[in-house]
Design a protein around this motif. Structure first.
Motif, PDB file in Angstrom:
ATOM      1  N   TYR A  80      -9.375   3.614  -9.854  1.00 55.96           N
ATOM      2  CA  TYR A  80      -8.122   4.009 -10.503  1.00 55.96           C
ATOM      3  C   TYR A  80      -7.763   3.056 -11.642  1.00 55.96           C
ATOM      4  CZ  TYR A  80      -7.805   6.589  -6.137  1.00 55.96           C
ATOM      5  OH  TYR A  80      -8.078   7.407  -5.064  1.00 55.96           O
TER       6      TYR A  80
ATOM      7  N   TRP B 204       0.819  -1.218   0.000  1.00 51.61           N
ATOM      8  CA  TRP B 204       0.000   0.000   0.000  1.00 51.61           C
ATOM      9  C   TRP B 204       0.852   1.267   0.000  1.00 51.61           C
ATOM     10  CZ3 TRP B 204      -4.607  -0.897  -1.704  1.00 51.61           C
ATOM     11  CH2 TRP B 204      -5.176  -2.164  -1.497  1.00 51.61           C
ATOM     12  N   PRO B 205       1.905   1.362   0.834  1.00 51.14           N
ATOM     13  CA  PRO B 205       2.756   2.552   0.759  1.00 51.14           C
ATOM     14  C   PRO B 205       3.449   2.694  -0.605  1.00 51.14           C
ATOM     15  CG  PRO B 205       3.187   1.361   2.801  1.00 51.14           C
ATOM     16  CD  PRO B 205       2.269   0.508   1.977  1.00 51.14           C
TER      17      PRO B 205
ATOM     18  N   THR C  80      -1.776   5.743  -6.747  1.00 57.32           N
ATOM     19  CA  THR C  80      -2.907   6.273  -5.986  1.00 57.32           C
ATOM     20  C   THR C  80      -2.533   7.647  -5.432  1.00 57.32           C
ATOM     21  OG1 THR C  80      -2.197   5.157  -3.941  1.00 57.32           O
ATOM     22  CG2 THR C  80      -3.771   3.972  -5.345  1.00 57.32           C
ATOM     23  N   PRO C  81      -3.506   8.559  -5.304  1.00 56.08           N
ATOM     24  CA  PRO C  81      -3.198   9.904  -4.821  1.00 56.08           C
ATOM     25  C   PRO C  81      -2.912   9.969  -3.324  1.00 56.08           C
ATOM     26  CG  PRO C  81      -5.545   9.695  -5.246  1.00 56.08           C
ATOM     27  CD  PRO C  81      -4.905   8.417  -5.704  1.00 56.08           C
ATOM     28  N   ARG C  82      -3.264   8.925  -2.602  1.00 51.26           N
ATOM     29  CA  ARG C  82      -2.963   8.845  -1.172  1.00 51.26           C
ATOM     30  C   ARG C  82      -2.746   7.383  -0.832  1.00 51.26           C
ATOM     31  NH1 ARG C  82      -7.157   6.916   1.938  1.00 51.26           N
ATOM     32  NH2 ARG C  82      -9.142   6.762   0.853  1.00 51.26           N
ATOM     33  N   GLN C  83      -2.162   7.130   0.331  1.00 49.93           N
ATOM     34  CA  GLN C  83      -1.952   5.749   0.742  1.00 49.93           C
ATOM     35  C   GLN C  83      -3.273   5.155   1.211  1.00 49.93           C
ATOM     36  OE1 GLN C  83       1.462   4.839   3.204  1.00 49.93           O
ATOM     37  NE2 GLN C  83       0.329   3.165   4.181  1.00 49.93           N
ATOM     38  N   LEU C  84      -3.721   4.131   0.514  1.00 51.19           N
ATOM     39  CA  LEU C  84      -4.942   3.443   0.915  1.00 51.19           C
ATOM     40  C   LEU C  84      -4.639   2.457   2.027  1.00 51.19           C
ATOM     41  CD1 LEU C  84      -6.411   2.629  -2.623  1.00 51.19           C
ATOM     42  CD2 LEU C  84      -7.016   4.526  -1.113  1.00 51.19           C
TER      43      LEU C  84
ATOM     44  N   HIS D 104       1.226   3.982  -3.408  1.00 51.58           N
ATOM     45  CA  HIS D 104       1.082   5.438  -3.331  1.00 51.58           C
ATOM     46  C   HIS D 104       2.373   6.155  -3.752  1.00 51.58           C
ATOM     47  CE1 HIS D 104       0.194   9.446  -2.075  1.00 51.58           C
ATOM     48  NE2 HIS D 104       1.130   9.407  -1.161  1.00 51.58           N
TER      49      HIS D 104
END
Length: 183
Positions: free
Chosen positions: A77, A53-54, A62-66, A57
């Protein structure tokens, strides 16, 4: 995060972690197999030490860490997640060569049905075992499945000390740029 006892995690071995998929994805990420925490929660890459996940991002996917619990947002996305082997285990080395080969066969059928632009297998060892390609390296592969191009990414497990989050993010970003150039 919910805490699980060892017994609860062991009981999760029989649970399947549902795919996060749709037809025509930009990239379908494919893990090796669910860990016990992923099986217990129903979320891919759920272990806190896993860097998927990090890195997703950091690489710009991804625009932020999910959070793992937000995995369905990936679809917005053009991204999805599945696994080579559906069976949960504490460690990937518990899987048999037969499970990898059968997983590769089933994955190829899934990819042919869903037709993502790219299949990204996270873990070169898993890719080699699933597709009987002993010389595969991280990066784009010659293999295609139908019209889907295949890319191998480093395993984001915290146990993979050969890759830092930053170097993984650079490799994930190479895939993102390649997949984006096909738009």
């Amino acid at each position: 995060m919910t805490r699980f006892t060892r017994a609860e995690l062991e009981a999760a071995r029989d649970r399947l972690v549902p795919d996060v998929v749709a037809g025509g994805l930009r990239v379908l990420f494919c893990g090796i197999n669910p860990g016990l925490l992923s099986a217990a929660t129903g979320h891919h890459f759920a272990r806190p030490g896993n860097r998927f996940w990090p890195v997703l991002h950091l690489s710009g996917f991804t625009p932020r860490q999910l959070k793992p619990s937000e995995q369905r947002e990936l679809l917005s996305y053009g991204l999805g997640i599945t696994n080579v082997v559906a069976r949960a285990s504490a460690r990937a080395d518990e899987l048999t060569p037969e499970e990898y080969r059968e997983g590769g066969r089933l994955l190829a059928l899934k990819v042919a049905r869903l037709r993502p632009r790219r299949l990204a297998v996270v873990g070169v060892t898993a890719y080699r075992a699933a597709f009987d390609d002993r010389k595969a390296q991280v990066g784009p592969q010659e293999r295609t499945i139908g019209g889907t191009r295949v890319w191998v990414l480093p395993n984001p497990s915290g146990l993979n000390a050969h890759w830092t989050a930053q170097t993984m993010a650079e490799e994930f970003a190479r895939l993102r740029v390649a997949a984006g150039s096909e738009d």
